[in-house]
Structures are given as structure tokens and as C-alpha cells.
Design a protein around this motif. Sequence first.
Motif, short mmCIF file in Angstrom:
data_model
loop_
_atom_site.label_atom_id
_atom_site.label_comp_id
_atom_site.label_asym_id
_atom_site.label_seq_id
_atom_site.Cartn_x
_atom_site.Cartn_y
_atom_site.Cartn_z
N VAL A 1 103.72 43.24 82.79
CA VAL A 1 102.91 43.81 81.71
C VAL A 1 102.84 45.33 81.86
CG1 VAL A 1 100.60 43.93 80.69
CG2 VAL A 1 101.53 41.71 81.39
N LEU A 2 102.60 45.79 83.07
CA LEU A 2 102.49 47.24 83.30
C LEU A 2 103.83 47.94 83.05
CD1 LEU A 2 100.14 47.25 86.41
CD2 LEU A 2 99.55 47.67 84.00
N THR B 1 96.39 52.52 63.76
CA THR B 1 94.94 52.72 63.69
C THR B 1 94.27 52.35 65.00
OG1 THR B 1 94.94 52.35 61.31
CG2 THR B 1 92.85 52.01 62.46
N ALA B 2 94.65 51.21 65.55
CA ALA B 2 94.10 50.74 66.82
C ALA B 2 95.11 49.80 67.46
CB ALA B 2 92.78 50.01 66.60
N VAL B 3 94.99 49.66 68.78
CA VAL B 3 95.83 48.72 69.52
C VAL B 3 94.91 47.67 70.14
CG1 VAL B 3 97.46 48.41 71.43
CG2 VAL B 3 97.57 50.47 70.00
N GLN B 4 95.20 46.41 69.86
CA GLN B 4 94.46 45.33 70.49
C GLN B 4 95.04 45.10 71.89
OE1 GLN B 4 94.52 42.03 67.73
NE2 GLN B 4 93.07 43.06 66.37
N ALA B 5 94.18 44.85 72.85
CA ALA B 5 94.62 44.78 74.24
C ALA B 5 95.74 43.77 74.46
CB ALA B 5 93.44 44.49 75.17
N GLY B 6 95.70 42.61 73.84
CA GLY B 6 96.81 41.66 73.90
C GLY B 6 97.33 41.37 75.29
N PHE B 7 98.62 41.03 75.37
CA PHE B 7 99.39 40.81 76.59
C PHE B 7 98.99 39.58 77.40
CE2 PHE B 7 100.05 45.34 75.79
CZ PHE B 7 101.42 45.40 75.81
N ALA C 1 91.02 44.98 83.49
CA ALA C 1 90.65 46.40 83.56
C ALA C 1 91.89 47.27 83.67
CB ALA C 1 89.72 46.63 84.76
N THR C 2 92.86 46.84 84.45
CA THR C 2 94.10 47.61 84.62
C THR C 2 94.83 47.75 83.29
OG1 THR C 2 94.28 46.92 86.93
CG2 THR C 2 96.30 47.67 85.85
N ILE C 3 94.92 46.68 82.53
CA ILE C 3 95.62 46.72 81.24
C ILE C 3 94.88 47.62 80.25
CG2 ILE C 3 96.27 45.32 79.22
CD1 ILE C 3 96.89 43.04 81.29
N VAL C 4 93.57 47.48 80.17
CA VAL C 4 92.79 48.30 79.25
C VAL C 4 92.93 49.78 79.61
CG1 VAL C 4 90.44 48.88 78.48
CG2 VAL C 4 91.16 46.50 78.61
N LYS C 5 92.78 50.09 80.88
CA LYS C 5 92.86 51.50 81.31
C LYS C 5 94.25 52.07 81.09
CE LYS C 5 88.88 51.21 84.27
NZ LYS C 5 88.28 51.25 85.59
N ARG D 1 82.21 40.46 76.14
CA ARG D 1 82.23 40.01 77.54
C ARG D 1 83.47 40.50 78.28
NH1 ARG D 1 84.46 33.98 77.92
NH2 ARG D 1 85.54 33.95 75.95
N TYR D 2 84.48 40.98 77.57
CA TYR D 2 85.65 41.56 78.24
C TYR D 2 85.45 43.05 78.53
CZ TYR D 2 88.00 37.25 76.83
OH TYR D 2 88.35 35.93 76.65
N LYS D 3 84.63 43.70 77.75
CA LYS D 3 84.38 45.13 77.95
C LYS D 3 83.35 45.38 79.06
CE LYS D 3 83.03 49.38 75.56
NZ LYS D 3 82.68 50.00 74.28
N GLN D 4 82.35 44.53 79.12
CA GLN D 4 81.23 44.76 80.03
C GLN D 4 81.63 44.87 81.50
OE1 GLN D 4 78.70 41.60 78.64
NE2 GLN D 4 77.88 42.85 76.98
N PRO D 5 82.52 44.03 82.04
CA PRO D 5 82.89 44.20 83.45
C PRO D 5 83.65 45.50 83.73
CG PRO D 5 83.51 42.01 82.66
CD PRO D 5 83.10 42.81 81.46
N ILE D 6 84.26 46.06 82.70
CA ILE D 6 85.05 47.28 82.88
C ILE D 6 84.18 48.53 82.73
CG2 ILE D 6 87.03 48.62 82.02
CD1 ILE D 6 88.14 45.90 80.93
#
Length: 180
Positions: free
Chosen positions: A76-77, A95-101, A123-127, A145-150
Motif C-alpha cells: 500500500v505504501l 476534490t477529496a481522496v477517500q482513504a480506501g486501500f 494511521a500510517t495510510i492516512v498520514k 471511529r477511524y479518525k479518533q485513534p489518529i
Amino acid sequence: QYPLSLSTMLQYRSDGRSLIFMIYYLTPFVGTDISQAELTFIQNDFNTLRQAGMRCVLRFAYTDSYAIPDAPLPIVLRHLDQLGPLLKNNTDVITAVQAGFIGAWGEWGNSTNGLDTLPSAKATIVKKLLQLLPKNRMVQLRCPRYKQPIFGTATLNPQLAFTGNDTARVGFHNDGKRQL
């Protein structure tokens, strides 16, 4: 996958539409680099959008089935590194990219590589996406719930919004299912 049709995009535009959702399935590349032919295919779609005066919300995924594996984090990286120049060079039509993958449909569930159960992988993928995209482009996650831990649970305040801060650049989308 079929290339975007300029005539269809122009028709959408004449009908008053200016935004489409585009998802690219990277199934053939789950264990290897994305081919130059695929990267060119994606670039050609961006060119078509540009010609038609359209924009997109973009997502990459490996499968549209629970039975087909997604990619492990190192792949993925690597794919994000390959896609980075396309993302940077085409922000005018993104316009925006959905995290996907991760997982089927890139919806962040049911990963055959366990990425949906590893907060550090998410977190690694989002960052990485935030690093690759200009500060004026946002990343969408499936649910809070996916954003909160990051980024934590603090509410985004007006002073932080639209500053280019990573926390402010991450929002949500919903593929039609209730996810909290």
C-alpha cells in the motif's frame, strides 16, 4: 475498468453536474508495483475530467469482494509513493481522496491482511495521504471511529478549520451504511 468518456463527462457537465466519484481497483497489483500502463490510464481519466470541467472524489481499493485479498501495508505504501505524483499534479480535478486501500471496496473492513484491525496501519495510510496531497485537499474516512485513534476526540474549532492542519483536513464519507 473503462476509461472516462469525454462525451459522457461533457453531457454530465451540460446537465449541471460537476463532481463524480471515481474508484480504481488495483487488484492486479496486490503484490507488485502499479504498472506504468495503469498510471497512464489514471492520468488520462484526470485529463478527461479537466477537459470536461469536472472534478472527482477519488478512492483506490484492491477488491470489490470479500473473497479477493487486499494488499499488505508495505505494498500500500509503495503504491501511494507511485500515486503521489498523480495526486499532486491533478489536484485541480480532485476534490477529496477517500482513504480506501483497506479491505473490500476500500471501506476499511474485512482486510485479508489484518489492516482493518491495526490502528497503526490506518494511521500510517492516512498520514501518507495527507503528506502526498497539498494542504488544500482533504482526506475522507469512512466514519469518526477511524479518525479518533489518529487525531483524538477533540471537536474541530473554527480557529483550526481550513488552516491546512492535518486534523482539519480529515473528514468523513458514508457508503450508505450506518457506521459510528
